[in-house]
Structures are given as structure tokens and as C-alpha cells.
Design a protein around this motif. Structure first.
Motif, PDB file in Angstrom:
ATOM      1  N   HIS A   1       5.126  -3.085   4.420  1.00  9.53           N
ATOM      2  CA  HIS A   1       5.854  -3.377   5.647  1.00  9.53           C
ATOM      3  C   HIS A   1       4.974  -3.089   6.856  1.00  9.53           C
ATOM      4  O   HIS A   1       4.300  -3.985   7.373  1.00  9.53           O
ATOM      5  N   GLN A   2       4.930  -1.833   7.294  1.00  9.72           N
ATOM      6  CA  GLN A   2       4.138  -1.529   8.486  1.00  9.72           C
ATOM      7  C   GLN A   2       2.651  -1.808   8.275  1.00  9.72           C
ATOM      8  O   GLN A   2       1.999  -2.415   9.130  1.00  9.72           O
TER       9      GLN A   2
ATOM     10  N   ASN B   1      -3.557   3.430  15.839  1.00  8.30           N
ATOM     11  CA  ASN B   1      -3.616   3.228  14.388  1.00  8.30           C
ATOM     12  C   ASN B   1      -4.927   3.721  13.800  1.00  8.30           C
ATOM     13  O   ASN B   1      -6.014   3.229  14.165  1.00  8.30           O
TER      14      ASN B   1
ATOM     15  N   GLU C   1       0.935   2.885  13.980  1.00  8.22           N
ATOM     16  CA  GLU C   1       1.717   2.499  15.158  1.00  8.22           C
ATOM     17  C   GLU C   1       2.142   3.725  15.961  1.00  8.22           C
ATOM     18  O   GLU C   1       3.265   3.825  16.437  1.00  8.22           O
TER      19      GLU C   1
ATOM     20  N   ASP D   1       5.963   1.702   2.772  1.00  8.03           N
ATOM     21  CA  ASP D   1       5.412   1.269   4.055  1.00  8.03           C
ATOM     22  C   ASP D   1       4.186   0.382   3.876  1.00  8.03           C
ATOM     23  O   ASP D   1       3.840  -0.392   4.767  1.00  8.03           O
TER      24      ASP D   1
END
Length: 212
Positions: free
Chosen positions: A128-129, A82, A33, A125
Motif C-alpha cells: 500500500h504505502q 521518506n 510519508e 504496508d
């Protein structure tokens, strides 16, 4: 002079690649991101050994299926913000109908069918991300080994959302996309690689080598 790549840098993919290429001693950096993440030193029990077990499992599975490829820490170009470097990927070759391609400069472009990450815990992460990133880009299956928690999360993409696979009565998880790709979770957590590999099934001689 090309600036050094540093954790927390906000870059697009092209600048990220330019700085990464200028640091040949850097082993792993990711763009998630639009933010640069850089790996810490790799511990044996927390990452390196679990990584080796899952890499062996997938490599043995792919060995009898000529349309599949396994890669270790391959850079994956997803979009301009990304460029992750997953621990392990399993992809269907483009000529066999896969959804990713190998670029002229030898990078994976597009989402591999299966991504594996080794994570410390639920705080990572990776849950999550990266979870949202891989879902959004159509990674069909996402497996996370939470080493400190002693848990395996295997998510399959169904109608645009990740759904967690439910183990059978022997604690085994199975792929939606790849027939015969079975993971004996209790054996894996015990470090019993022989039993992990024994849980795999092998394809009959069909034109698509057993893939759906």
C-alpha cells in the motif's frame, strides 16, 4: 538529550536520522510519508528464511555482473519525508548508468532499480504505502513475497505505473530491466533453492555485461 525514536513519530528525514543514529541497538526503523515505522521481532519462517532465499538469488545473479550491487536492509534516502530500509535492493552502480548514488556518509540516495520486501500478507504496508512510494520515486521493479498468502508479486514500472508480471507456463517470473533474472516461483515457495538458482541465466561477455 536526543529524544528516543518511537513508532508513530512524525518527523522529517534529518530528525529521523539524528534519533536513529542515537539508538545503535535499534536494528530497523523506516520513515514513510513522514511517519516512523519500527519492525517487530523477526520470525524464521515468516521473514528470516524467505529473506535469505531471495538475498541468495539476487547475490548469485549479481556475482557475474560487475556493474550491479546487492544490499541487505540498506537505508535509502528518497526525499525529506521518506527514508525506507528495504529488505533487499539490487542497484546499478552510478558509473554504469544507475539512477541511485552512494552519499559521502555512505547511504543510498535515490531509487534503486529493484526493491524486494518480505510481507506477511496483502494487508501489509508493503503493498500500500510503499507500493505508491516506490512507484512515485521511480523504482523500476518491486517484488513482494506475501509469505502467509504463498504469493509473489513482481511489479514493473511502465509509463509511470506498476504492472504485475505474468508467470510463464512453468510459473516463472522474469525481470524487464535485468536480462536473465528469472524467478522460479514454485521452486521458491517449496524452499528449493537449487532450482531457484538454476532458473537464472548468465551473461555473455558483452561490454555492458548483459544489461539492457
Amino acid at each position: 538529550m536526543i529524544p528516543a525514536l518511537e513508532a508513530g513519530d512524525r518527523l522529517n528525514r534529518l530528525e529521523f536520522e539524528r534519533r536513529y543514529a542515537a539508538m545503535p541497538r535499534l536494528k530497523k526503523a523506516e520513515l514513510i510519508e513522514g511517519t516512523v515505522y519500527m519492525a517487530a521481532a523477526v520470525r524464521f519462517r515468516h521473514h528470516a528464511h524467505p529473506h535469505a532465499l531471495l538475498l541468495t538469488w539476487l547475490s548469485v545473479y549479481a556475482a557475474t555482473r560487475s556493474q550491479l550491487e546487492v544490499a541487505d536492509n540498506a537505508t535509502v534516502r528518497l526525499d525529506l519525508d521518506n527514508e525506507p530500509q528495504p529488505d533487499i535492493i539490487l542497484r546499478v552502480k552510478e558509473e554504469a548508468g544507475g539512477q541511485s548514488q552512494i552519499s559521502e556518509d555512505d547511504y543510498i540516495e535515490g531509487a534503486p532499480e529493484l526493491i524486494v520486501e518480505i510481507a506477511a500478507s496483502t494487508a501489509s504496508d508493503d503493498l500500500h504505502q510503499k507500493f505508491n512510494l516506490y512507484r512515485r520515486h521511480g523504482v523500476q521493479e518491486y517484488l513482494v513475497w506475501r509469505v502467509l498468502d504463498g504469493e509473489i508479486d513482481w511489479f514493473c514500472l511502465r509509463e509511470g505505473e506498476y504492472q504485475r508480471q505474468i508467470p510463464d507456463d512453468r510459473g516463472r517470473l522474469s525481470s524487464d530491466r535485468f536480462p536473465g533474472l528469472v524467478l522460479d516461483v514454485p521452486a521458491l515457495l517449496a524452499g528449493n533453492l537449487a532450482d531457484v538458482l538454476a532458473s537464472l541465466s548468465y551473461p555473455s561477455p558483452t561490454p555492458n555485461h548483459g544489461l539492457q
